[in-house]
Design a protein around this motif. Structure first.
Motif, PDB file in Angstrom:
ATOM      1  N   TYR A  15       1.060  -1.133   0.057  1.00  0.00           N
ATOM      2  CA  TYR A  15       0.018   0.072  -0.030  1.00  0.00           C
ATOM      3  C   TYR A  15       0.835   1.397  -0.088  1.00  0.00           C
ATOM      4  O   TYR A  15       1.633   1.576   1.075  1.00  0.00           O
ATOM      5  CB  TYR A  15      -0.899   0.081   1.278  1.00  0.00           C
ATOM      6  CG  TYR A  15      -1.832   1.383   1.345  1.00  0.00           C
ATOM      7  CD1 TYR A  15      -2.663   1.753   0.390  1.00  0.00           C
ATOM      8  CD2 TYR A  15      -1.402   2.383   2.224  1.00  0.00           C
ATOM      9  CE1 TYR A  15      -3.462   2.789   0.561  1.00  0.00           C
ATOM     10  CE2 TYR A  15      -2.070   3.453   2.549  1.00  0.00           C
ATOM     11  CZ  TYR A  15      -3.070   3.689   1.501  1.00  0.00           C
ATOM     12  OH  TYR A  15      -3.895   4.824   1.470  1.00  0.00           O
ATOM     13  N   ASP A  43      -3.666  -2.841  -1.957  1.00  0.00           N
ATOM     14  CA  ASP A  43      -4.826  -2.246  -1.026  1.00  0.00           C
ATOM     15  C   ASP A  43      -5.293  -0.873  -1.390  1.00  0.00           C
ATOM     16  O   ASP A  43      -5.382  -0.102  -0.263  1.00  0.00           O
ATOM     17  CB  ASP A  43      -4.527  -2.504   0.726  1.00  0.00           C
ATOM     18  CG  ASP A  43      -5.880  -2.508   1.313  1.00  0.00           C
ATOM     19  OD1 ASP A  43      -7.069  -2.238   0.725  1.00  0.00           O
ATOM     20  OD2 ASP A  43      -5.852  -2.310   2.674  1.00  0.00           O
ATOM     21  N   GLY A  44      -5.114  -0.417  -2.492  1.00  0.00           N
ATOM     22  CA  GLY A  44      -5.576   0.778  -2.894  1.00  0.00           C
ATOM     23  C   GLY A  44      -4.539   1.787  -2.966  1.00  0.00           C
ATOM     24  O   GLY A  44      -4.773   3.352  -3.036  1.00  0.00           O
ATOM     25  N   SER A  45      -3.216   1.303  -3.436  1.00  0.00           N
ATOM     26  CA  SER A  45      -2.050   2.295  -3.743  1.00  0.00           C
ATOM     27  C   SER A  45      -2.500   3.192  -4.862  1.00  0.00           C
ATOM     28  O   SER A  45      -3.156   3.140  -5.569  1.00  0.00           O
ATOM     29  CB  SER A  45      -0.756   1.560  -4.089  1.00  0.00           C
ATOM     30  OG  SER A  45      -0.435   0.794  -3.084  1.00  0.00           O
ATOM     31  N   GLY A  46      -1.884   4.449  -4.891  1.00  0.00           N
ATOM     32  CA  GLY A  46      -1.887   5.403  -5.903  1.00  0.00           C
ATOM     33  C   GLY A  46      -1.311   4.978  -7.205  1.00  0.00           C
ATOM     34  O   GLY A  46      -0.617   4.049  -7.113  1.00  0.00           O
ATOM     35  N   LYS A  50       1.255   1.351  -9.424  1.00  0.00           N
ATOM     36  CA  LYS A  50       1.062   0.687 -10.897  1.00  0.00           C
ATOM     37  C   LYS A  50       2.183   1.225 -11.890  1.00  0.00           C
ATOM     38  O   LYS A  50       2.678   0.245 -12.679  1.00  0.00           O
ATOM     39  CB  LYS A  50      -0.201   1.541 -11.202  1.00  0.00           C
ATOM     40  CG  LYS A  50      -0.632   0.726 -12.620  1.00  0.00           C
ATOM     41  CD  LYS A  50      -2.054   1.095 -12.991  1.00  0.00           C
ATOM     42  CE  LYS A  50      -2.474   0.357 -14.272  1.00  0.00           C
ATOM     43  NZ  LYS A  50      -3.750   1.041 -14.665  1.00  0.00           N
ATOM     44  N   TRP A  68      -5.599  -5.007  -7.739  1.00  0.00           N
ATOM     45  CA  TRP A  68      -5.811  -3.693  -7.085  1.00  0.00           C
ATOM     46  C   TRP A  68      -7.198  -3.587  -6.503  1.00  0.00           C
ATOM     47  O   TRP A  68      -7.977  -4.127  -7.168  1.00  0.00           O
ATOM     48  CB  TRP A  68      -5.123  -2.578  -7.923  1.00  0.00           C
ATOM     49  CG  TRP A  68      -5.445  -1.246  -7.539  1.00  0.00           C
ATOM     50  CD1 TRP A  68      -4.425  -0.687  -6.709  1.00  0.00           C
ATOM     51  CD2 TRP A  68      -6.662  -0.427  -7.704  1.00  0.00           C
ATOM     52  NE1 TRP A  68      -4.860   0.704  -6.302  1.00  0.00           N
ATOM     53  CE2 TRP A  68      -6.287   0.765  -7.335  1.00  0.00           C
ATOM     54  CE3 TRP A  68      -8.010  -0.414  -8.264  1.00  0.00           C
ATOM     55  CZ2 TRP A  68      -7.235   2.098  -6.883  1.00  0.00           C
ATOM     56  CZ3 TRP A  68      -8.615   0.506  -8.376  1.00  0.00           C
ATOM     57  CH2 TRP A  68      -8.549   1.707  -7.679  1.00  0.00           C
ATOM     58  N   GLN A  69      -7.391  -2.839  -5.555  1.00  0.00           N
ATOM     59  CA  GLN A  69      -8.891  -2.439  -5.384  1.00  0.00           C
ATOM     60  C   GLN A  69      -8.757  -0.999  -4.587  1.00  0.00           C
ATOM     61  O   GLN A  69      -7.728  -0.322  -4.561  1.00  0.00           O
ATOM     62  CB  GLN A  69      -9.410  -3.266  -4.151  1.00  0.00           C
ATOM     63  CG  GLN A  69      -8.742  -3.133  -2.650  1.00  0.00           C
ATOM     64  CD  GLN A  69      -9.226  -4.022  -1.784  1.00  0.00           C
ATOM     65  OE1 GLN A  69     -10.117  -5.155  -2.036  1.00  0.00           O
ATOM     66  NE2 GLN A  69      -8.741  -3.845  -0.564  1.00  0.00           N
ATOM     67  N   GLU A  70      -9.828  -0.290  -4.830  1.00  0.00           N
ATOM     68  CA  GLU A  70     -10.173   1.055  -4.315  1.00  0.00           C
ATOM     69  C   GLU A  70      -9.746   1.198  -2.801  1.00  0.00           C
ATOM     70  O   GLU A  70      -9.769   0.151  -2.027  1.00  0.00           O
ATOM     71  CB  GLU A  70     -11.434   1.615  -4.556  1.00  0.00           C
ATOM     72  CG  GLU A  70     -12.156   1.491  -5.974  1.00  0.00           C
ATOM     73  CD  GLU A  70     -11.602   2.984  -6.603  1.00  0.00           C
ATOM     74  OE1 GLU A  70     -10.933   3.773  -5.736  1.00  0.00           O
ATOM     75  OE2 GLU A  70     -11.700   3.079  -7.692  1.00  0.00           O
ATOM     76  N   ASP A  71      -9.148   2.472  -2.500  1.00  0.00           N
ATOM     77  CA  ASP A  71      -8.461   2.787  -1.325  1.00  0.00           C
ATOM     78  C   ASP A  71      -9.943   2.832  -0.278  1.00  0.00           C
ATOM     79  O   ASP A  71     -10.292   3.993  -0.339  1.00  0.00           O
ATOM     80  CB  ASP A  71      -7.854   3.889  -1.199  1.00  0.00           C
ATOM     81  CG  ASP A  71      -7.038   4.104   0.303  1.00  0.00           C
ATOM     82  OD1 ASP A  71      -7.340   3.575   1.051  1.00  0.00           O
ATOM     83  OD2 ASP A  71      -6.330   5.178   0.378  1.00  0.00           O
ATOM     84  N   ASP A  72     -10.077   2.139   0.684  1.00  0.00           N
ATOM     85  CA  ASP A  72     -11.245   2.245   1.637  1.00  0.00           C
ATOM     86  C   ASP A  72     -10.616   1.792   3.051  1.00  0.00           C
ATOM     87  O   ASP A  72     -11.186   1.193   3.785  1.00  0.00           O
ATOM     88  CB  ASP A  72     -12.403   1.201   0.959  1.00  0.00           C
ATOM     89  CG  ASP A  72     -13.562   1.483   1.953  1.00  0.00           C
ATOM     90  OD1 ASP A  72     -13.550   2.506   2.489  1.00  0.00           O
ATOM     91  OD2 ASP A  72     -14.254   0.286   2.246  1.00  0.00           O
TER      92      ASP A  72
END
Length: 275
Positions: A15, A43-46, A50, A68-72
């Protein structure tokens, strides 16, 4: 790239830690056992993470999948379950994006895998100054696992450093002698994918604080035994802040683990598949 499945899928959680992740990926490029893929559980890195993976993908001999998944907030259990689904191998090795693997890391897990068992490995914690100091060349030359090199940069002479120096019969003796429980540790554990699927993966209610061990406890409740290799399967743990650590999540996880112990449950309704 061949389409055949690798012997091992290595899940690396991350992350927003590109500097550490790059060092870890270089660590896997030094491995003595080459038949593995790396599945990055992000877990939602900017976009920097990537971009790093894309820029290095063709540099390494192994294949990389980026899940990847959206940062939550801290949702490591969820992204690990998604990464599990993406793994192509029957055997899974899990570690973190702040743990550089020694060159025999994958090989030790591969050679010691056994039906009906999972493996619990060890780590050596590094201070921030050495974590930042380690270069690509230090990883290639394995300096970060060399106790004399570490001593020149301030590592104290403590028993814990035996993890880096123990070899052969000594490491086997220490593995059997240590009083530490062979638990499932997110930074260094491996097991059969079918066993992990049978207990429904990670409990997605759990955030920081023992969610990895809870998986191991359900594996044990399902009849899977553990193998202690904390002096044989080695990585060095880079230092970092833990802003996601909260008392609320720790207490919630303790309660869930207490219930698992009390009921001897091997299944979670909040894992890979939901009710």
């Amino acid at each position: 790239m061949e389409n055949s499945s690798p012997s091992i899928s290595v899940i690396v959680s991350t992350y927003n830690s590109e500097e550490w992740l790059e060092k870890v990926l270089w660590g896997f490029h030094q491995q003595s056992y080459p038949d593995f893929e790396v599945v990055i559980a992000d877990d939602g890195s900017g976009p920097r993470t990537k971009d790093l993976i894309r820029s290095m993908q063709n540099t390494f001999f192994y294949e990389i999948q980026h899940v990847w998944q959206e940062d939550d907030g801290f949702q490591k259990s969820k992204i690990l379950n998604k990464a599990l689904k993406a793994c192509r191998a029957e055997y899974i090795l899990m570690t973190d994006g702040d743990c550089i693997p020694r060159k025999d890391f994958v090989e030790v897990h591969y050679l010691n895998r056994a039906a009906g068992h999972f493996i619990s490995g060890g780590y050596f914690m590094l201070p921030m100054n050495i974590s930042q100091l380690i270069t690509k060349e230090d990883i290639e030359e394995q300096n970060c696992f060399n106790i004399k090199w570490l001593e020149t940069h301030g590592i104290a002479k403590k028993f814990k450093r035996t993890k880096l120096t123990a070899k052969g019969h000594v490491s086997k003796f220490l593995n059997s002698w240590t009083p530490t429980t062979a638990s499932w540790n997110g930074h260094n554990s491996s097991g059969w994918k079918k066993d992990i699927l049978r207990v429904n993966g990670f409990d997605e209610r759990m955030q920081y604080g023992g969610q990895d061990r809870e998986l191991g406890e359900r594996l044990v409740n399902s009849g899977i035994k553990s193998i202690q290799l904390r002096y044989s399967a080695i990585c060095v743990h880079l230092d970092h802040k833990r802003g996601y650590k909260t008392e609320v999540s720790i207490q919630k996880n303790k309660y869930i683990r207490k219930q698992v112990k009390k009921t001897r449950s091997s299944w979670t309704d909040y894992g890979l598949t939901k009710k």
